[in-house]
Design an enzyme around this catalytic site. Sequence first.
Site, mmCIF file in Angstrom:
data_model
loop_
_atom_site.group_PDB
_atom_site.id
_atom_site.type_symbol
_atom_site.label_atom_id
_atom_site.label_comp_id
_atom_site.label_asym_id
_atom_site.label_seq_id
_atom_site.Cartn_x
_atom_site.Cartn_y
_atom_site.Cartn_z
ATOM 1 N N ASP A 62 0.810 -1.217 0.000
ATOM 2 C CA ASP A 62 0.000 0.000 0.000
ATOM 3 C C ASP A 62 0.846 1.271 0.000
ATOM 4 O O ASP A 62 2.000 1.274 0.412
ATOM 5 C CB ASP A 62 -0.900 0.038 1.232
ATOM 6 C CG ASP A 62 -2.049 -0.952 1.175
ATOM 7 O OD1 ASP A 62 -2.073 -1.794 0.250
ATOM 8 O OD2 ASP A 62 -2.917 -0.895 2.055
ATOM 9 N N HIS A 208 3.503 -2.130 3.353
ATOM 10 C CA HIS A 208 3.479 -0.715 2.977
ATOM 11 C C HIS A 208 4.836 -0.310 2.415
ATOM 12 O O HIS A 208 5.859 -0.907 2.728
ATOM 13 C CB HIS A 208 3.145 0.171 4.175
ATOM 14 C CG HIS A 208 1.776 -0.063 4.740
ATOM 15 N ND1 HIS A 208 1.501 -1.107 5.599
ATOM 16 C CD2 HIS A 208 0.604 0.597 4.543
ATOM 17 C CE1 HIS A 208 0.211 -1.083 5.921
ATOM 18 N NE2 HIS A 208 -0.351 -0.060 5.301
#
Length: 267
Positions: A62, A208
């Site tokens: 992400d 992430h």
Amino acid sequence: MGASQLAVIAIWLAWGWRAGLPALLLSHALVLVPVFRARSQVYAPVLSRLPLDTRRVWLTIDDGPSDDTLPILDLLDRHQAKATFFLVGARAQARPQLVAEIVRRGHGVGNHSHTHPQAWFWALGPRRMRDEVLRAQATLTTLTGQPPRWFRSVVGMTNPFVAAPLRDAGLTRVAWNARGYDAVRADPATVVARIERDLAPGAIVLLHEGAPHGRSVETIALLLRRLDALGYGSVLPEALMGASAAPCAAAMERPQPSLPVAIADEH
């Protein structure tokens, strides 16, 4: 919602605040708790695992693109792994060359909103929610040449206004069932150990890039080494689904979905 509040008023009038106050709190909890549960299907269907019985997982990354994107791509190449990058539309617009490189190297691109309103995504109204979803979808479609089929809510949150723009854009909401809180935890070993506890065939792993602590690349490098050591490979769901996303949408209409997707609503 209106009916529940009328019921609360009736309880309060009939039995007083000792019964009415708990009823009021419960009625609000029933509305708010699903907002913060990434796997909740109350407000929109969600995919939280892949239907596999072999040691393969879906790596999802992400918050990009970022300065970490190219080093992460190099790591994935080195380990012959594939991932889906859930990109923020405005960030992708600012760094189109990184989006092109993600696609060129055979990875997936998902929609992660246009501006990543982390503090307020859960409370967005219908107009702003639609704008966040559809602007990112248009931007990423232009940059990649094809519309993303996956959507990751900001911080995994959702609300009653998410489902309509996802449906209109042909997007499927994706959660996860293996995470190490790598966006906030700076120690790669701690993060990877936490992810490893939840590894299983078909797990969706949440990662992430560009985290403020600056150790995202190091964390992903360690995870990839551990996956190799444990005999886990990676897979993109498109490989299970074929060319069309229609089976995914159809499966979400059934209480007990079969291939190509499986939905889990436990947290």
